[in-house]
Scaffold this motif. Sequence first.
Motif, PDB file in Angstrom:
ATOM      1  N   SER A   1      -7.771  10.187  -5.231  1.00 65.14           N
ATOM      2  CA  SER A   1      -7.536   8.744  -5.120  1.00 65.14           C
ATOM      3  C   SER A   1      -6.078   8.436  -4.788  1.00 65.14           C
ATOM      4  O   SER A   1      -5.784   7.461  -4.100  1.00 65.14           O
ATOM      5  CB  SER A   1      -7.957   8.025  -6.399  1.00 65.14           C
TER       6      SER A   1
ATOM      7  N   HIS B   1      -3.927   3.267  -0.697  1.00 63.03           N
ATOM      8  CA  HIS B   1      -4.399   2.272  -1.651  1.00 63.03           C
ATOM      9  C   HIS B   1      -3.239   1.327  -1.960  1.00 63.03           C
ATOM     10  O   HIS B   1      -2.100   1.595  -1.614  1.00 63.03           O
ATOM     11  CB  HIS B   1      -4.937   2.942  -2.927  1.00 63.03           C
TER      12      HIS B   1
ATOM     13  N   THR C   1       0.565   5.967  -0.487  1.00 63.85           N
ATOM     14  CA  THR C   1      -0.136   7.185  -0.889  1.00 63.85           C
ATOM     15  C   THR C   1       0.816   7.907  -1.834  1.00 63.85           C
ATOM     16  O   THR C   1       2.000   7.565  -1.915  1.00 63.85           O
ATOM     17  CB  THR C   1      -0.465   8.097   0.306  1.00 63.85           C
TER      18      THR C   1
ATOM     19  N   ARG D   1      -5.322   8.955  -0.895  1.00 62.89           N
ATOM     20  CA  ARG D   1      -5.845   7.918  -0.009  1.00 62.89           C
ATOM     21  C   ARG D   1      -4.907   6.717  -0.014  1.00 62.89           C
ATOM     22  O   ARG D   1      -4.282   6.402  -1.026  1.00 62.89           O
ATOM     23  CB  ARG D   1      -7.241   7.477  -0.464  1.00 62.89           C
TER      24      ARG D   1
ATOM     25  N   ALA E   1       0.848  -1.191   0.000  1.00 64.57           N
ATOM     26  CA  ALA E   1       0.000   0.000   0.000  1.00 64.57           C
ATOM     27  C   ALA E   1       0.886   1.244   0.000  1.00 64.57           C
ATOM     28  O   ALA E   1       2.054   1.200   0.394  1.00 64.57           O
ATOM     29  CB  ALA E   1      -0.907   0.002   1.224  1.00 64.57           C
TER      30      ALA E   1
END
Length: 121
Positions: free
Chosen positions: A25, A30, A16, A28, A14
């Motif tokens: 997007s 992800h 940012t 966040r 993950a």
Amino acid sequence: MQFTVHQRFFFDAAHTLERAIETESSRRIHGHTYWAEVSVTGPRNPDNGMVIDLGHLRARLEQLRDRLDHHFLDEVPGLGKPTLENLSLFIANALADLQPPPSRIRVWRDSIGDGCVLDLS
């Protein structure tokens, strides 16, 4: 004669990212499945017939994978901003002591078609 051999691995992570486009997007948290391929170029060793023992390379890549897989890339020491370019450089630096050293690093994300190649030769 020069030969190029390569080994590939994947990791899920993950991150940012601050960007001028797709800002919401990207900011966040992800994640992606990343693939990386490490190429090594050199002459074939006449004693063992190999440029590098791929078993040795696989072991080093497994150690590297442990540093990236299921981690928050923003917090990986030495990576910097978690871009494909920085991931390529991070992998190259982590393997710089190999003999012969990596000649090419490729990092990509199949799911969205992005990729980066770092040519070290």
